[in-house]
Design a protein around this motif. Sequence first.
Motif, PDB file in Angstrom:
ATOM      1  N   ILE A 157      -0.627   2.529  -4.095  1.00 34.74           N
ATOM      2  CA  ILE A 157      -0.303   2.542  -5.528  1.00 34.74           C
ATOM      3  C   ILE A 157      -1.012   3.717  -6.186  1.00 34.74           C
ATOM      4  O   ILE A 157      -2.244   3.765  -6.228  1.00 34.74           O
ATOM      5  CB  ILE A 157      -0.757   1.228  -6.215  1.00 34.74           C
ATOM      6  N   ARG A 166       6.660   0.306  -6.890  1.00 37.41           N
ATOM      7  CA  ARG A 166       5.412  -0.467  -6.950  1.00 37.41           C
ATOM      8  C   ARG A 166       5.606  -1.835  -6.283  1.00 37.41           C
ATOM      9  O   ARG A 166       4.731  -2.311  -5.559  1.00 37.41           O
ATOM     10  CB  ARG A 166       4.968  -0.653  -8.404  1.00 37.41           C
ATOM     11  N   GLU A 181      -4.974   1.791 -11.846  1.00 37.64           N
ATOM     12  CA  GLU A 181      -3.562   1.464 -11.614  1.00 37.64           C
ATOM     13  C   GLU A 181      -3.365  -0.025 -11.388  1.00 37.64           C
ATOM     14  O   GLU A 181      -2.416  -0.620 -11.913  1.00 37.64           O
ATOM     15  CB  GLU A 181      -3.017   2.263 -10.422  1.00 37.64           C
ATOM     16  N   ASP A 185      -1.244  -2.365 -13.929  1.00 40.64           N
ATOM     17  CA  ASP A 185      -0.071  -3.089 -13.413  1.00 40.64           C
ATOM     18  C   ASP A 185      -0.136  -4.558 -13.807  1.00 40.64           C
ATOM     19  O   ASP A 185       0.883  -5.179 -14.120  1.00 40.64           O
ATOM     20  CB  ASP A 185       0.019  -2.949 -11.891  1.00 40.64           C
TER      21      ASP A 185
END
Length: 926
Positions: A157, A166, A181, A185
């Motif tokens: 990722i 993703r 990240e 997310d």
Amino acid sequence: MLSALAKRLFGSANDRFIKTLSKTVQEINALEPQLKALDDEGLKARTGWLKERLEKGESLDDILPDAFATVREAAWRVLGQRHFDVQLMGGIVLHRGMIAEMRTGEGKTLVATLPVYLNALSGKGVHVVTVNDYLARRDAEWMGQIYRFLGLTVGCIVHGLSDPDRQQQYAADVTYGTNNELGFDYLRDNLNKYDPKQMVQRDFNYAIVDEVDSILIDEARTPLIISGPTEDSSELYIKIDALIPHLVAADYELDEKARQVTLTEPGVEHMEQLLKEVGLLRSESMYDIQNVALVHHSQQALKAYKLFQRDRDYIVKDNKVIIIDEFTGRMMEGRRYSEGLHQALEAKERVQIQNENQTLASITFQNYFRLYPKLAGMTGTAMTEAPEFSDIYNLDVIEIPTNLPTIRKDDDDQVFRTAKEKYTAIIDSIIDARTRKQPVLVGTASIEKSELLSSLLKQRHIPHQVLNARYHEQEAYIIAEAGVPGAVTIATNMAGRGTDIQLGGNVEMRVRQETEGMEETQRQAKIEQIKAEVAAAKKVALEAGGLYVLGTERHESRRIDNQLRGRSGRQGDPGASRFYLSLEDDLMRIFGSERMDSMLQKLGLKEGEAIVHSWVNKALEKAQQKVEARNFEIRKNLLKYDNVMNDQRKVIYEQRRELMKVEAPELAQTIADMRHETIQSLVDHAIPKGSYPEQWEMRQLHEEILRVLALDLPVEAWAKEEGIDAEQVLERLTEASDKQVAEREERFGPERMRFAERSLLLQILDHLWKEHLLALDHLRHGIGLRAYSQRDPLNEYRREAFELFEALLGRLRETVTSVLTHVEIRTVNPADMAPPPRPVPMQETRQDPALVGADADPAPAAPSGSPVMAMARPNGPAARPAGGAAAAAVATKPRMPESQFGKVPRNAPCPCGSGKKFKQCHGKVG
């Protein structure tokens, strides 16, 4: 004294723990001959065999020796690297959900493959968290060779991936990614997603955090924030920025230790005069209520000028102000300071000013990583922060012994009176090391200092490399060549670089650079030549004393200093380190160097001479401990406040996910419960308990029923009926509302109604949650003033945040009921529909350092033939606009003591968190 004696006789608790791991290590070693005899296919087949054992009921601990032995053999065949016994110990520590402190160069990246493979066998996914995209990509590719050989899938990722990409990466058995990240997310999955299939992350299982001290300690002060733009106020920033240079030293008080700057009384008067001259202040005082924005902008502009330095805290590149991470020295592309500070810096540097933002979702790293049922970490420097890891994350720190004894020599610091004397001594020391062919790594605390040192070396014609935020792209190559004999490398902070400094040079890096495009025979010959050259160079560097680490000043945190020192003396190599300080350094200056300066002058310290003593080291360590203790308090305080929001966030996010998955009949019941509780609330408000009919507010009830339910009922006439009571009124209203809903469902169809209910419920929840976060932000900023009235700000925040949350659930029930009552549903040909509005750009921020820019996820398109909701005015006033999303009224509230319940409606969820209605729980009569 007794504890020291016991430690000498029985060893420390850490030593005793390490001894308990020896038995497991022996079991793993005993399997090695058996696995060496297997061919590749036989070794790969062990993955299926181990999975079968798990399915039959064995635990991960039961299969640990077999799994670790399998990984060790696979690593040898694929990478040519065999795990040492101490690395097996590190793997066991990580598997048990602890932090493994392993020195630089001890192979932490390889160690992680052991517990990652073992835990990935369960099929629930394992996350390996790194500090930057480069390391995530590198480790996923490098260590991924082992996992793929053994039949596991590997994902990575990084910034810039689409949602489908993703999802695919998170679905892998092993997923590498950066802390930012992964956190963003999680927030994005709970923001503007209306179908479980749109969510990218799956349920949390197990995570290993690389450079755990950097991520969970250093970066924990700054929460992750997703925000959307507010109105443009760039003109105001520019006007106020022009006034700050007119202020004189007496106009403000600067506290560098606390990183604060405030206007003095004369400064306020001077600022007010300046604001009046440019027409911004039209009243007498800038502290009048209508001038709140002026005070805020003035304060941020003052901070930008007096606390933040170009090339230390940020750089200007491509007409943008880019933050420099104080711990790693890297550029933080796209991230922004919050609360208008970044805009003030943009105005100061005369670059384009971007809009401020409003919080849409946020979480701290503490609360994000505590979502994992099992968490582990690894770093070279964690023991100094062991109490914090235990207190905040419930993680124990275990120090893993080195494979070979450390023989690096750490010399006492040299303290000079002036910076000029210090730099002269540093240059002389570098020249001396170069003469002896000893590689030198020079550590600086800022870009400004590294470039100053670079210019001094150029004046003396000393070849060198500079590693800082300006040369980020060349990082891996510069570090790889830093161990060449006589090499001089200047680096701004060394945390989380991920590339070892190998004496003689890095064979792998040179092969990659020098053999590109060659034919295989030519390539093999070149590789052998490179290996011979590196071996000869390593011998020269070893004879010169190994890598010499030279620190140009002390960092606020001793851990950062230890990370720099740890680059030398890897894998039993010789090495040396020393720090050069002056009384003009920031740390020395802030912590009272004036007394020391006068003392050194009295002692007759001559120019160019340094004071060297272990006492000075101890004094500096105490100063650093003070700073670290203050930072720990900041993080603890941040967490206390965020825990209040976290309880509410978990309720909202959990209910949001359930609403996306809930079946149609359950959804219809949830909506009906919300409608009934809204009616109950309206009746309770109009007909107080124990009141007489003539005291009832029936006209108000009639207006509210018309507004919320679009029902024009003879409510006022009901009050004149003999024997009428509140329960009968409630029953009639509920009956009329249920009948109206049944008619609408018959007209539009159950499927369309469920689609409309789910979509609007989630949208309204999102909107109200966004408003709630803004309210909590405002509450948080002013709550500290409660201390003046002898009230605990944290308790006040908890109480008022709970009241705001209760109000949120009430508004949710009412808004959902009102919107669904007024909404008209019709089928529209997609070709006739207007193009969807362009998504509002959102930013992903860190509260103080901040943000990775990203566009908002577009709202989901309605499936072909799906109903489209249109707001209408059928029987009453227009419904309130639905902005964002909804959690069910049955949402479990955060637990709180009965003493703080206050007035709770009978049909509302009980504040104790049981999930029952209040009337069936703590509000039960008799």
